[in-house]
Design a protein around this motif. Structure first.
Motif, short mmCIF file in Angstrom:
data_model
loop_
_atom_site.label_atom_id
_atom_site.label_comp_id
_atom_site.label_asym_id
_atom_site.label_seq_id
_atom_site.Cartn_x
_atom_site.Cartn_y
_atom_site.Cartn_z
N ILE A 16 0.84 -1.20 0.00
CA ILE A 16 0.00 0.00 0.00
C ILE A 16 0.88 1.25 0.00
CG2 ILE A 16 -1.63 1.36 1.38
CD1 ILE A 16 -2.79 -1.36 2.36
N GLY A 17 1.89 1.28 0.86
CA GLY A 17 2.76 2.44 0.96
C GLY A 17 3.53 2.73 -0.31
N VAL A 18 4.06 1.70 -0.95
CA VAL A 18 4.81 1.88 -2.19
C VAL A 18 3.88 2.35 -3.32
CG1 VAL A 18 6.09 0.65 -3.99
CG2 VAL A 18 6.68 0.32 -1.59
N CYS A 19 2.72 1.73 -3.42
CA CYS A 19 1.76 2.14 -4.47
C CYS A 19 1.27 3.55 -4.22
CB CYS A 19 0.59 1.16 -4.54
SG CYS A 19 1.02 -0.45 -5.18
N TYR A 23 1.80 6.83 -6.57
CA TYR A 23 0.66 7.66 -6.98
C TYR A 23 0.89 9.13 -6.65
CZ TYR A 23 -3.81 10.05 -6.44
OH TYR A 23 -4.81 10.98 -6.49
N ILE A 24 1.30 9.42 -5.40
CA ILE A 24 1.46 10.82 -5.05
C ILE A 24 2.63 11.46 -5.81
CG2 ILE A 24 0.32 10.60 -2.81
CD1 ILE A 24 3.05 10.78 -1.46
N GLY A 25 3.63 10.65 -6.13
CA GLY A 25 4.74 11.17 -6.92
C GLY A 25 4.33 11.47 -8.35
N MET A 26 3.60 10.55 -8.97
CA MET A 26 3.18 10.76 -10.35
C MET A 26 2.15 11.89 -10.47
SD MET A 26 2.99 6.76 -11.54
CE MET A 26 2.08 7.10 -13.01
N ALA A 27 1.29 12.01 -9.48
CA ALA A 27 0.26 13.05 -9.50
C ALA A 27 0.76 14.36 -8.89
CB ALA A 27 -0.97 12.57 -8.74
N GLU A 28 2.00 14.35 -8.41
CA GLU A 28 2.61 15.51 -7.77
C GLU A 28 1.76 16.05 -6.62
OE1 GLU A 28 3.98 18.38 -10.62
OE2 GLU A 28 5.07 16.86 -11.76
N ALA A 37 4.36 8.45 4.58
CA ALA A 37 5.36 8.16 5.61
C ALA A 37 4.78 7.35 6.76
CB ALA A 37 5.95 9.47 6.14
N HIS A 38 3.57 7.70 7.19
CA HIS A 38 2.95 6.96 8.30
C HIS A 38 2.61 5.53 7.90
CE1 HIS A 38 2.61 10.88 10.25
NE2 HIS A 38 2.50 10.18 11.37
N ILE A 39 2.16 5.34 6.68
CA ILE A 39 1.87 3.98 6.20
C ILE A 39 3.15 3.15 6.23
CG2 ILE A 39 1.21 2.59 4.19
CD1 ILE A 39 -0.70 4.93 3.42
N ASN A 40 4.24 3.71 5.73
CA ASN A 40 5.49 2.96 5.66
C ASN A 40 6.16 2.77 7.02
OD1 ASN A 40 5.56 2.31 2.91
ND2 ASN A 40 6.26 4.36 2.40
N LEU A 41 6.17 3.80 7.84
CA LEU A 41 6.89 3.69 9.11
C LEU A 41 6.10 2.94 10.17
CD1 LEU A 41 8.61 7.18 9.27
CD2 LEU A 41 9.66 4.97 8.81
N LEU A 42 4.83 3.30 10.36
CA LEU A 42 4.04 2.61 11.38
C LEU A 42 3.45 1.30 10.85
CD1 LEU A 42 2.24 5.56 13.16
CD2 LEU A 42 4.00 4.07 14.08
N GLY A 43 3.24 1.22 9.54
CA GLY A 43 2.71 0.00 8.96
C GLY A 43 3.80 -1.01 8.65
N TRP A 44 4.59 -0.72 7.65
CA TRP A 44 5.62 -1.66 7.19
C TRP A 44 6.73 -1.83 8.22
CZ3 TRP A 44 7.81 -5.55 5.14
CH2 TRP A 44 9.14 -5.56 4.74
N ALA A 45 7.39 -0.75 8.60
CA ALA A 45 8.58 -0.88 9.45
C ALA A 45 8.24 -1.32 10.87
CB ALA A 45 9.35 0.45 9.46
N SER A 46 7.32 -0.63 11.53
CA SER A 46 7.02 -0.96 12.92
C SER A 46 6.37 -2.33 13.07
CB SER A 46 6.12 0.11 13.54
OG SER A 46 6.81 1.33 13.62
N LEU A 47 5.39 -2.62 12.21
CA LEU A 47 4.74 -3.93 12.31
C LEU A 47 5.70 -5.04 11.92
CD1 LEU A 47 1.14 -3.23 10.94
CD2 LEU A 47 1.84 -3.63 13.30
N GLY A 48 6.56 -4.78 10.94
CA GLY A 48 7.53 -5.79 10.53
C GLY A 48 8.53 -6.09 11.64
#
Length: 127
Positions: A16-19, A23-28, A37-48
């Motif tokens: 989800i975080g990468v997609c 999206y936000i990069g392509m749509a600027e 950042a919250h999806i990646n840090l609290l989702g991917w990194a912290s849960l992992g």
């Protein structure tokens, strides 16, 4: 909860975080970077990381504190990031960020107690 469950959910957040980041990069839409950042840090990194720790200390993952951590974190995080998105996009002022954030923080506090109370060297996986 078993560590493998945490790791699987963390990988879902990674996707989800990468997609979302793409999206936000392509749509600027860089004002949404904090959601990403919250999806990646609290989702991917912290849960992992929690999942890896619960794999090493399975009794801690299935303890009352481990289960409490699981539910508070996995309910609070999506509520918080959805609220953050809706706030940035001026869609709603309903207090989803403090509600979800408070749940997530309580989950992290449960995790901290779990680390100190239920993760003992003698109980860990042998390696």
């Amino acid at each position: 909860m078993k560590g493998i469950v945490w790791l699987r959910i963390a990988v879902v957040y990674l996707v989800i975080g990468v997609c979302f980041g793409m999206y936000i990069g392509m749509a600027e839409l860089f004002d949404l970077a904090s959601v990403h950042a919250h999806i990646n840090l609290l989702g991917w990194a912290s849960l992992g990381l929690a999942g890896l720790m619960y794999c090493l200390f399975p009794a801690a993952g299935t303890s009352k504190l481990g289960v409490t951590h699981f539910w508070l974190h996995n309910i609070g995080l999506p509520v918080m990031v959805i609220g953050l998105y809706l706030k940035i996009e001026d869609i709603t002022t309903f207090p989803l960020i403090p509600i979800g954030g408070s749940l997530a923080i309580l989950g992290i506090i449960a995790f901290a107690f779990n680390v100190f109370m239920n993760m003992k060297e003698s109980q860990g996986a042998r390696g």
